[in-house]
Design a protein around this motif. Structure first.
Motif, PDB file in Angstrom:
ATOM      1  N   ALA A 328       0.883  -1.119   0.018  1.00  0.00           N
ATOM      2  CA  ALA A 328      -0.039   0.024   0.038  1.00  0.00           C
ATOM      3  C   ALA A 328       1.002   1.250   0.016  1.00  0.00           C
ATOM      4  O   ALA A 328       1.967   1.378   0.832  1.00  0.00           O
ATOM      5  CB  ALA A 328      -0.722   0.090   1.257  1.00  0.00           C
ATOM      6  N   LEU A 329       0.497   2.007  -0.752  1.00  0.00           N
ATOM      7  CA  LEU A 329       1.306   3.372  -1.004  1.00  0.00           C
ATOM      8  C   LEU A 329       0.547   4.596  -0.494  1.00  0.00           C
ATOM      9  O   LEU A 329      -0.784   4.688  -1.176  1.00  0.00           O
ATOM     10  CB  LEU A 329       1.891   3.669  -2.176  1.00  0.00           C
ATOM     11  CG  LEU A 329       2.809   5.007  -2.463  1.00  0.00           C
ATOM     12  CD1 LEU A 329       3.720   4.268  -3.926  1.00  0.00           C
ATOM     13  CD2 LEU A 329       2.003   6.194  -2.947  1.00  0.00           C
ATOM     14  N   ALA A 330       0.668   5.498   0.235  1.00  0.00           N
ATOM     15  CA  ALA A 330      -0.254   6.552   0.512  1.00  0.00           C
ATOM     16  C   ALA A 330       0.682   7.961   0.951  1.00  0.00           C
ATOM     17  O   ALA A 330       1.861   7.733   1.599  1.00  0.00           O
ATOM     18  CB  ALA A 330      -1.036   6.371   1.481  1.00  0.00           C
ATOM     19  N   ALA A 331       0.141   8.973   0.354  1.00  0.00           N
ATOM     20  CA  ALA A 331      -0.781   9.331  -0.473  1.00  0.00           C
ATOM     21  C   ALA A 331      -0.356  10.064  -1.346  1.00  0.00           C
ATOM     22  O   ALA A 331       0.251  11.082  -1.233  1.00  0.00           O
ATOM     23  CB  ALA A 331      -2.031   9.900   0.330  1.00  0.00           C
ATOM     24  N   ILE A 332      -0.619  10.022  -2.790  1.00  0.00           N
ATOM     25  CA  ILE A 332      -0.507  10.994  -3.822  1.00  0.00           C
ATOM     26  C   ILE A 332      -1.608  11.782  -3.970  1.00  0.00           C
ATOM     27  O   ILE A 332      -2.758  11.739  -3.924  1.00  0.00           O
ATOM     28  CB  ILE A 332      -0.388   9.865  -5.073  1.00  0.00           C
ATOM     29  CG1 ILE A 332       0.903   9.157  -4.992  1.00  0.00           C
ATOM     30  CG2 ILE A 332      -0.420  10.826  -6.223  1.00  0.00           C
ATOM     31  CD1 ILE A 332       0.794   8.179  -6.408  1.00  0.00           C
ATOM     32  N   ARG A 406      -1.858  -0.961  -3.621  1.00  0.00           N
ATOM     33  CA  ARG A 406      -3.089  -0.165  -3.699  1.00  0.00           C
ATOM     34  C   ARG A 406      -2.120   1.461  -3.263  1.00  0.00           C
ATOM     35  O   ARG A 406      -1.325   1.482  -2.636  1.00  0.00           O
ATOM     36  CB  ARG A 406      -3.707  -0.815  -2.286  1.00  0.00           C
ATOM     37  CG  ARG A 406      -4.120  -1.978  -2.390  1.00  0.00           C
ATOM     38  CD  ARG A 406      -4.555  -2.607  -1.225  1.00  0.00           C
ATOM     39  NE  ARG A 406      -5.880  -2.264  -0.633  1.00  0.00           N
ATOM     40  CZ  ARG A 406      -6.422  -2.235   0.496  1.00  0.00           C
ATOM     41  NH1 ARG A 406      -5.583  -2.590   1.466  1.00  0.00           N
ATOM     42  NH2 ARG A 406      -7.549  -2.117   0.693  1.00  0.00           N
ATOM     43  N   VAL A 407      -3.249   2.087  -3.840  1.00  0.00           N
ATOM     44  CA  VAL A 407      -2.529   3.671  -3.886  1.00  0.00           C
ATOM     45  C   VAL A 407      -3.714   4.453  -3.264  1.00  0.00           C
ATOM     46  O   VAL A 407      -4.812   4.488  -3.638  1.00  0.00           O
ATOM     47  CB  VAL A 407      -2.358   4.117  -5.133  1.00  0.00           C
ATOM     48  CG1 VAL A 407      -1.546   5.338  -5.206  1.00  0.00           C
ATOM     49  CG2 VAL A 407      -1.468   3.020  -6.001  1.00  0.00           C
ATOM     50  N   GLY A 408      -3.474   5.277  -2.097  1.00  0.00           N
ATOM     51  CA  GLY A 408      -4.323   6.177  -1.650  1.00  0.00           C
ATOM     52  C   GLY A 408      -4.058   7.499  -2.402  1.00  0.00           C
ATOM     53  O   GLY A 408      -2.938   7.762  -2.819  1.00  0.00           O
ATOM     54  N   VAL A 409      -5.050   8.018  -2.671  1.00  0.00           N
ATOM     55  CA  VAL A 409      -5.178   9.149  -3.572  1.00  0.00           C
ATOM     56  C   VAL A 409      -5.743  10.543  -2.723  1.00  0.00           C
ATOM     57  O   VAL A 409      -6.876   9.906  -2.283  1.00  0.00           O
ATOM     58  CB  VAL A 409      -5.754   9.113  -4.881  1.00  0.00           C
ATOM     59  CG1 VAL A 409      -5.763  10.377  -5.687  1.00  0.00           C
ATOM     60  CG2 VAL A 409      -4.949   8.083  -5.463  1.00  0.00           C
TER      61      VAL A 409
END
Length: 489
Positions: A328-332, A406-409
């Motif tokens: 999981a990557l956050a946040a763009i 999964r990417v938080g935007v």
């Protein structure tokens, strides 16, 4: 009279801090005026600690304004003059007996380099020399001659992540009460001859842990010493670390400050920064995660909004997808992508070009097909120790998935420092193998205890982890832009 005006300015960054930035807060408490400042007593910031301490002592205060926002490029002239103007107008009207300001110490505006020094100089001209002025400063303050010459006392944070904000406000209250009782405090201060990388100042790690830990021992018998590691991305002559202190015994104070200074400079090589490439960080995180029950956390440090980044780079996202690494990557920060996700709805697949930072190779927009897993209004409350109790609004937000990533935007730029921000995005950090955060150090306050390991990666981004990589033009002569290594020291 009490007020707060907080901004950490990266003069190499291009996105300015506007008046609306302060109104929203962008991860800081939203702008408040008058009696609304008492709401900050429940928040772990210096103003909250100061107000609580003064109430405990039975003193009345006149609250004026508190305004802070996410680090970025320079504060616009409009924002600076409007907020500073409210503080100065209040001083003219109230004619206070004493003043406390909750400041950062590394603010630069479009029309001036030393935001705090300018504000304090104007304030002193209004109230005269007999009104005590005490300020609290961030651990990353760039302390200036004007600051030191205009205040009666200044006290700095001692932790990074900044979990002692409220405690620092309480220390400021104690100093102000001492001054109001007629006590005379001597000042001593010194500049450190090299810039300290942001990551190296983490007080959970050496050498910062030991250096800041020594302050409890040194701050006895009425002495109050502080060490600001500086913010190494503000290009003006007075950028850099400093130590300072106050005490009733000038000779004893000088000796203690010399001890603190010498402890910092003799460890110069230890302040150097060590980083992994995106591929190295992901490979190491995947290795550690095999068989682990807790996630491995990676800091995407060179796109940290908490140091002037825009949370738009895609180097870590590209490396995760290429490695087919569940994460999981956050946040763009991408309002257009968040809007597209909200328009399409949960479960839909959208083709977008996500993020991207102009002018940086390896940070181009990431084009792909993303599944919309979760939508949110972007509101949450920090539950971890860093600015505990702060309510933030990231605007319309979404969790998108591409392969196992999964990417938080988000629609409003905010540093990722609290697990509540992931939960707002529909991401349960404890269930992830790898969690990549657009932050440098502050996330450690809420994430380290639940992490199998913490790694720091240097993907292409606008926030240079090593200040020697920045195109300095205006530093004073003789300042080393990075600590010397062992071989050269």
């Amino acid at each position: 009279m009490v007020a707060g005006f907080q901004h950490e300015t990266n003069t190499f960054a291009t996105t300015p801090a506007t008046y609306d930035s302060f109104v929203n807060g962008e991860g800081f408490p939203a702008l408040r005026r008058g009696e609304a400042l008492y709401q900050l007593e429940e928040v772990n910031i210096a103003m909250g600690g100061f107000l609580t301490a003064m109430r405990a002592h039975g003193h009345d205060v006149v609250p004026v304004i508190w305004a802070g926002t996410c680090p970025s490029g320079r504060v616009t002239r409009d924002a600076y003059e409007r907020i500073a103007g409210e503080i100065l107008d209040a001083a003219r009207t109230i004619r206070p007996a004493a003043i406390y300001l909750d400041l950062h110490g590394a603010m630069a505006a479009e029309h001036l380099d030393d935001g705090e020094g300018e504000l304090l100089t104007r304030l002193r001209a209004i109230v005269g020399g007999d009104v005590p002025i005490v300020v609290s400063l961030d651990l990353h303050a760039n302390v200036t001659e004007r600051m030191m010459s205009t205040v009666d006392a200044a006290v700095g944070l001692r932790t990074y992540p900044h979990v002692d904000m409220a405690e620092t406000g309480r220390r400021a209250a104690e100093l102000l009460l001492r001054l109001c009782s007629g006590e005379r405090l001597h000042l001593e201060w010194r500049r450190i001859p090299f810039l300290i990388p942001v990551n190296s100042g983490c007080t959970e790690l050496e050498p910062a842990r030991s250096v800041y830990g020594s302050l409890d021992r040194l701050n006895r018998d009425g002495t109050c010493l502080s060490f600001a590691a500086g913010f190494p991305a503000t290009d003006f002559p007075e950028c850099g670390p400093a130590v300072w202190g106050y005490g009733t015994d000038a000779d004893a104070l000088r000796g203690k400050l010399d001890t603190l200074y010498e402890d910092i400079v003799r460890r110069e090589a230890d302040w150097r920064v060590s980083l992994l490439s995106p591929a190295e960080a992901i490979a190491e995180a995947s290795r550690i995660a095999d068989g682990a029950s807790r996630p491995v956390v990676i800091a995407d440090t060179q796109d940290n909004p908490g140091a002037g980044g825009d949370a738009r780079t895609t180097g870590m996202l590209r490396a995760l997808v290429n490695a087919d690494a569940p994460a999981a990557l956050a946040a763009i920060w991408d309002p257009a992508a968040a809007a597209a996700a909200h328009a399409a709805g949960p479960g839909a697949t959208i083709g977008i070009a996500l993020g991207g930072h102009p002018g940086i190779t390896g940070a181009e927009p990431y084009e792909g097909m993303f599944v919309i897993e979760h939508l949110s209004d972007g509101r949450c409350r920090f539950e971890g120790p860093m600015m505990h109790g702060t309510e933030i609004d990231s605007g319309p937000s979404a969790c998108l998935r591409i392969g196992p990533v999964r990417v938080g935007v988000i629609s409003t730029k905010v540093q990722l420092i609290d697990r509540a921000q992931l939960r707002m995005l529909g991401i349960r950090p404890e269930r992830e193998r790898i969690v990549v955060l657009k932050s440098s150090v502050h996330f450690r306050a809420d994430f380290t205890a639940g992490a199998e390991a913490v790694l720091v990666a240097a993907a292409p981004g606008p926030v240079a982890a090593d200040p020697a990589d920045l195109p300095w033009r205006r530093l004073r002569p003789g300042v080393r832009t990075s600590p010397l290594g062992k071989a050269a020291s």
